[in-house]
Design a protein around this motif. Structure first.
Motif, PDB file in Angstrom:
ATOM      1  N   ILE A  74       0.834  -1.206   0.000  1.00  0.00           N
ATOM      2  CA  ILE A  74       0.000   0.000   0.000  1.00  0.00           C
ATOM      3  C   ILE A  74       0.868   1.255   0.000  1.00  0.00           C
ATOM      4  CG2 ILE A  74      -0.259   0.050   2.524  1.00  0.00           C
ATOM      5  CD1 ILE A  74      -3.149   0.832   0.178  1.00  0.00           C
ATOM      6  N   GLU A  75       2.031   1.187   0.627  1.00  0.00           N
ATOM      7  CA  GLU A  75       2.938   2.333   0.651  1.00  0.00           C
ATOM      8  C   GLU A  75       3.455   2.667  -0.742  1.00  0.00           C
ATOM      9  OE1 GLU A  75       3.224   0.407   4.770  1.00  0.00           O
ATOM     10  OE2 GLU A  75       3.208  -0.339   2.703  1.00  0.00           O
ATOM     11  N   GLY A  76       3.433   1.682  -1.651  1.00  0.00           N
ATOM     12  CA  GLY A  76       3.882   1.894  -3.022  1.00  0.00           C
ATOM     13  C   GLY A  76       2.838   2.524  -3.921  1.00  0.00           C
ATOM     14  N   VAL A  80       0.412   9.692   2.532  1.00  0.00           N
ATOM     15  CA  VAL A  80      -0.577  10.537   3.196  1.00  0.00           C
ATOM     16  C   VAL A  80      -0.684  11.875   2.469  1.00  0.00           C
ATOM     17  CG1 VAL A  80      -1.114  11.781   5.331  1.00  0.00           C
ATOM     18  CG2 VAL A  80      -0.270   9.436   5.438  1.00  0.00           C
ATOM     19  N   ASP A  81       0.459  12.435   2.101  1.00  0.00           N
ATOM     20  CA  ASP A  81       0.480  13.735   1.426  1.00  0.00           C
ATOM     21  C   ASP A  81       0.111  13.660  -0.046  1.00  0.00           C
ATOM     22  OD1 ASP A  81       1.292  15.002   3.789  1.00  0.00           O
ATOM     23  OD2 ASP A  81       3.406  14.611   3.360  1.00  0.00           O
ATOM     24  N   ALA A  82       0.355  12.531  -0.684  1.00  0.00           N
ATOM     25  CA  ALA A  82       0.067  12.356  -2.110  1.00  0.00           C
ATOM     26  C   ALA A  82      -0.546  10.974  -2.329  1.00  0.00           C
ATOM     27  CB  ALA A  82       1.343  12.519  -2.930  1.00  0.00           C
ATOM     28  N   PRO A  83      -1.818  10.809  -1.919  1.00  0.00           N
ATOM     29  CA  PRO A  83      -2.442   9.485  -2.067  1.00  0.00           C
ATOM     30  C   PRO A  83      -2.644   9.115  -3.534  1.00  0.00           C
ATOM     31  CG  PRO A  83      -4.066  11.106  -1.359  1.00  0.00           C
ATOM     32  CD  PRO A  83      -2.733  11.790  -1.352  1.00  0.00           C
ATOM     33  N   GLY A  84      -2.574   7.813  -3.802  1.00  0.00           N
ATOM     34  CA  GLY A  84      -2.875   7.324  -5.131  1.00  0.00           C
ATOM     35  C   GLY A  84      -4.362   7.483  -5.414  1.00  0.00           C
TER      36      GLY A  84
END
Length: 157
Positions: A74-76, A80-84
């Motif tokens: 999920i981190e990839g 938080v600042d630039a969500p997919g």
């Protein structure tokens, strides 16, 4: 034993036994805590990650079976600042209640959208079926996947 693994596009050296579940390597060695320990039996989906683009229960995937394949967590997908796109859709639809299942749901949904950019509701339900949400936010999760599909297709919302 030192093993090399590619996670989120970055090569890592980890000092874990090859029979260690990928989930533990991600959380304990790489400090990527998005994938959650839910059941340890591959029955809930809280630990879902991608291995070469396929949704996999990381609690069942031993480190030694990964080899040269690429792992995505999920981190990839975003931060938080630039969500997919999919992460943002889940936020916009308030699809998380307790949030425990959400990383796994998003990872499984991403595999669907990667294969079928405009899935039907039935396709979304079928694809997400292996992942459980005990809080019952299924309707909001469905709306979030549809929203992400629309955004990716350029359909205004």
């Amino acid at each position: 034993m030192t093993t090399s693994i590619t996670v989120n596009g970055k090569r890592h050296q980890v000092d874990s036994d090859t029979d260690t579940p990928l989930l533990y390597v991600l959380r304990n060695d790489l400090e990527l805590n998005g994938a959650k320990y839910g059941c340890g039996l591959g029955q809930c989906g809280a630990c879902t990650v991608h291995i070469d683009g396929k949704a996999v229960f990381s609690c069942l995937a031993p480190l030694g079976a990964i080899g040269e394949r690429s792992v995505r967590t999920i981190e990839g997908l975003g931060s938080v600042d630039a969500p997919g796109v999919l992460q943002k859709a889940f936020q916009d639809e308030q699809a998380a209640q307790c949030g425990y299942c959400i990383a796994g749901m998003i990872m499984r949904a991403q595999t669907l959208l990667d294969k079928i950019p405009n899935p039907s509701d039935d396709e979304i339900r079928d694809h997400l079926q292996p992942n459980l949400c005990r809080c019952g936010t299924h309707a909001r999760i469905l709306r979030a996947v549809r929203r992400a599909s629309d955004v990716m297709a350029g359909v205004a919302r």
